[in-house]
Design a protein around this motif. Structure first.
Motif, PDB file in Angstrom:
ATOM      1  N   ALA A 146       0.826  -1.208   0.000  1.00 29.70           N
ATOM      2  CA  ALA A 146       0.000   0.000   0.000  1.00 29.70           C
ATOM      3  C   ALA A 146       0.859   1.256   0.000  1.00 29.70           C
ATOM      4  CB  ALA A 146      -0.925  -0.004   1.217  1.00 29.70           C
ATOM      5  N   CYS A 147       0.506   2.193  -0.867  1.00 25.49           N
ATOM      6  CA  CYS A 147       1.164   3.513  -0.931  1.00 25.49           C
ATOM      7  C   CYS A 147       2.685   3.399  -0.969  1.00 25.49           C
ATOM      8  CB  CYS A 147       0.739   4.381   0.249  1.00 25.49           C
ATOM      9  SG  CYS A 147      -1.038   4.617   0.390  1.00 25.49           S
ATOM     10  N   VAL A 148       3.154   2.436  -1.729  1.00 29.07           N
ATOM     11  CA  VAL A 148       4.572   2.099  -1.697  1.00 29.07           C
ATOM     12  C   VAL A 148       5.458   3.251  -2.154  1.00 29.07           C
ATOM     13  CG1 VAL A 148       4.618   1.106  -4.026  1.00 29.07           C
ATOM     14  CG2 VAL A 148       6.209   0.250  -2.290  1.00 29.07           C
ATOM     15  N   ASP A 149       4.923   4.180  -2.937  1.00 29.76           N
ATOM     16  CA  ASP A 149       5.725   5.289  -3.450  1.00 29.76           C
ATOM     17  C   ASP A 149       5.508   6.579  -2.668  1.00 29.76           C
ATOM     18  OD1 ASP A 149       3.117   5.458  -4.294  1.00 29.76           O
ATOM     19  OD2 ASP A 149       3.589   6.206  -6.293  1.00 29.76           O
ATOM     20  N   ALA A 150       4.895   6.494  -1.493  1.00 28.78           N
ATOM     21  CA  ALA A 150       4.690   7.693  -0.669  1.00 28.78           C
ATOM     22  C   ALA A 150       4.858   7.354   0.790  1.00 28.78           C
ATOM     23  CB  ALA A 150       3.319   8.289  -0.929  1.00 28.78           C
ATOM     24  N   ARG A 151       5.917   6.601   1.089  1.00 35.43           N
ATOM     25  CA  ARG A 151       6.061   6.107   2.459  1.00 35.43           C
ATOM     26  C   ARG A 151       6.742   7.136   3.369  1.00 35.43           C
ATOM     27  NH1 ARG A 151       4.825   0.613   4.202  1.00 35.43           N
ATOM     28  NH2 ARG A 151       3.471  -0.183   2.583  1.00 35.43           N
ATOM     29  N   SER A 152       6.116   8.315   3.488  1.00 38.23           N
ATOM     30  CA  SER A 152       6.530   9.217   4.555  1.00 38.23           C
ATOM     31  C   SER A 152       6.183   8.524   5.866  1.00 38.23           C
ATOM     32  CB  SER A 152       5.784  10.542   4.448  1.00 38.23           C
ATOM     33  OG  SER A 152       4.422  10.363   4.779  1.00 38.23           O
ATOM     34  N   PRO A 153       6.813   8.920   6.974  1.00 36.20           N
ATOM     35  CA  PRO A 153       6.494   8.238   8.238  1.00 36.20           C
ATOM     36  C   PRO A 153       5.000   8.211   8.548  1.00 36.20           C
ATOM     37  CG  PRO A 153       8.458   9.569   8.521  1.00 36.20           C
ATOM     38  CD  PRO A 153       7.920   9.887   7.152  1.00 36.20           C
ATOM     39  N   GLY A 154       4.297   9.315   8.283  1.00 37.46           N
ATOM     40  CA  GLY A 154       2.871   9.356   8.570  1.00 37.46           C
ATOM     41  C   GLY A 154       2.071   8.416   7.694  1.00 37.46           C
ATOM     42  N   VAL A 155       2.405   8.373   6.415  1.00 38.17           N
ATOM     43  CA  VAL A 155       1.703   7.473   5.505  1.00 38.17           C
ATOM     44  C   VAL A 155       2.071   6.025   5.802  1.00 38.17           C
ATOM     45  CG1 VAL A 155       1.432   6.793   3.086  1.00 38.17           C
ATOM     46  CG2 VAL A 155       1.483   9.205   3.693  1.00 38.17           C
ATOM     47  N   ALA A 156       3.314   5.787   6.199  1.00 35.84           N
ATOM     48  CA  ALA A 156       3.761   4.417   6.465  1.00 35.84           C
ATOM     49  C   ALA A 156       2.919   3.751   7.543  1.00 35.84           C
ATOM     50  CB  ALA A 156       5.235   4.408   6.866  1.00 35.84           C
ATOM     51  N   VAL A 157       2.535   4.500   8.569  1.00 31.10           N
ATOM     52  CA  VAL A 157       1.706   3.935   9.637  1.00 31.10           C
ATOM     53  C   VAL A 157       0.343   3.521   9.086  1.00 31.10           C
ATOM     54  CG1 VAL A 157       0.529   4.447  11.808  1.00 31.10           C
ATOM     55  CG2 VAL A 157       2.878   5.215  11.459  1.00 31.10           C
ATOM     56  N   LEU A 158      -0.259   4.394   8.285  1.00 30.38           N
ATOM     57  CA  LEU A 158      -1.546   4.069   7.682  1.00 30.38           C
ATOM     58  C   LEU A 158      -1.425   2.880   6.732  1.00 30.38           C
ATOM     59  CD1 LEU A 158      -2.699   7.709   6.815  1.00 30.38           C
ATOM     60  CD2 LEU A 158      -3.516   6.306   8.699  1.00 30.38           C
ATOM     61  N   ALA A 159      -0.371   2.891   5.918  1.00 28.27           N
ATOM     62  CA  ALA A 159      -0.192   1.836   4.921  1.00 28.27           C
ATOM     63  C   ALA A 159       0.081   0.493   5.575  1.00 28.27           C
ATOM     64  CB  ALA A 159       0.943   2.206   3.975  1.00 28.27           C
ATOM     65  N   ALA A 160       0.818   0.481   6.688  1.00 31.03           N
ATOM     66  CA  ALA A 160       1.114  -0.784   7.368  1.00 31.03           C
ATOM     67  C   ALA A 160      -0.167  -1.456   7.844  1.00 31.03           C
ATOM     68  CB  ALA A 160       2.058  -0.537   8.539  1.00 31.03           C
ATOM     69  N   SER A 161      -1.141  -0.661   8.279  1.00 35.93           N
ATOM     70  CA  SER A 161      -2.414  -1.254   8.715  1.00 35.93           C
ATOM     71  C   SER A 161      -3.147  -1.881   7.534  1.00 35.93           C
ATOM     72  CB  SER A 161      -3.292  -0.203   9.389  1.00 35.93           C
ATOM     73  OG  SER A 161      -3.768   0.754   8.452  1.00 35.93           O
ATOM     74  N   LEU A 162      -3.005  -1.289   6.347  1.00 39.44           N
ATOM     75  CA  LEU A 162      -3.618  -1.865   5.153  1.00 39.44           C
ATOM     76  C   LEU A 162      -2.923  -3.154   4.742  1.00 39.44           C
ATOM     77  CD1 LEU A 162      -4.446   1.114   2.777  1.00 39.44           C
ATOM     78  CD2 LEU A 162      -5.821   0.052   4.546  1.00 39.44           C
ATOM     79  N   ASP A 163      -1.602  -3.169   4.803  1.00 40.85           N
ATOM     80  CA  ASP A 163      -0.868  -4.384   4.452  1.00 40.85           C
ATOM     81  C   ASP A 163      -1.287  -5.533   5.368  1.00 40.85           C
ATOM     82  OD1 ASP A 163       0.543  -3.203   2.357  1.00 40.85           O
ATOM     83  OD2 ASP A 163       2.186  -2.567   3.657  1.00 40.85           O
ATOM     84  N   GLU A 164      -1.482  -5.231   6.654  1.00 45.58           N
ATOM     85  CA  GLU A 164      -1.922  -6.263   7.591  1.00 45.58           C
ATOM     86  C   GLU A 164      -3.295  -6.806   7.188  1.00 45.58           C
ATOM     87  OE1 GLU A 164      -2.711  -8.854  10.653  1.00 45.58           O
ATOM     88  OE2 GLU A 164      -0.785  -8.055   9.972  1.00 45.58           O
TER      89      GLU A 164
END
Length: 256
Positions: A146-164
């Motif tokens: 998820a959002c692999v090309d916008a992994r700012s720290p803030g987006v990374a937290v949101l994206a990690a929940s989607l990957d889960e």
């Protein structure tokens, strides 16, 4: 999703956007992070301070508010250029921040969630076919992390929940496939999953059971031994009760 949708944002992989069916260039990392934060929260106001945090984490520039306004203005210009006058209502200013209208915007995440709910409503064993259909469609929406090309720290937290949620969907799908006797599909999906995330015991359970049910006891016990080695070596623990019961059945020579 409805007939009035103008903006479509894809979050389940690299961030992509289209307006009226036409691809919309999103821009650099900051603008991608901004669009992701807004698209994660359709119809919910995301405050200026939160957007600044998502884009720049704990190190915003002195001109962060001005730069954010510039990103908002650029997105609006792209929306109107591709979508016409109605597109001005997609990205709205509402104190204390900004909001994407769910009436005019949609995401692949919303579709994924809808299919996940449909899959969860299909009770096993009688609903196995329905669950497989819904979850297979949900997983086909993914184009990468998820959002692999916008992994700012803030987006990374949101994206990690989607990957889960993606990994859980894979495990839920495997459970239904086991009911239907599609053991090879379970093995093909769970083997790479446990390689990437070796502490996911539910994935290991499905893998061991799939080997067992297709009659490959040696492979089932080998997978169990591998899991035991990983958990003992890395965490100092043993597999949980469900796997313990499954392996007891295998060793008793009484797979059901």
């Amino acid at each position: 999703m409805n007939a009035n949708t103008l903006l479509r944002v894809s979050l389940l992989g690299p961030i992509e956007a289209s307006v009226g069916g036409q691809p919309m260039p999103v821009g650099g990392l900051g603008r991608r992070a901004l669009l992701a934060a807004l698209a994660f929260n359709l119809d919910t106001v995301v405050g200026v301070n939160r957007l600044i945090e998502v884009i720049w984490d704990d190190h915003p520039p002195m001109t962060a508010t001005t730069k954010l306004q510039g990103h908002i203005s650029a997105l609006r210009q792209s929306l109107v250029r591709l979508g016409g006058p109605d597109a001005v209502h997609i990205l709205q200013t509402r104190p204390p921040g900004y909001v994407l209208s769910a009436r005019l915007a949609s995401t692949d995440l919303a579709r994924f969630d809808e299919l996940m709910r449909r899959g969860a409503a299909a009770r096993l064993p009688e609903g196995a076919d329905g669950r497989v259909a819904a979850l297979s469609a949900a997983l086909r929406l993914w184009r990468g992390d998820a959002c692999v090309d916008a992994r700012s720290p803030g987006v990374a937290v949101l994206a990690a929940s989607l990957d889960e949620r993606r990994w859980r969907a894979m495990e839920d799908l495997a459970e239904a496939q086991l009911v239907l006797g599609d053991h090879n599909s379970v093995i093909d999906a769970m083997e790479p999953l446990v390689r990437q995330w070796p502490y996911r015991e539910r994935a290991w359970e499905h893998l061991i059971e799939a080997h067992m049910r297709r009659g490959d006891v040696a492979a089932a016990l080998a997978a169990h031994d591998q899991l035991c080695g990983i958990l003992a070596g890395d965490l100092g623990v043993t597999p949980g009760r469900r796997i313990g019961r499954l392996v007891s059945i295998i060793r008793a020579g009484n797979p059901q």
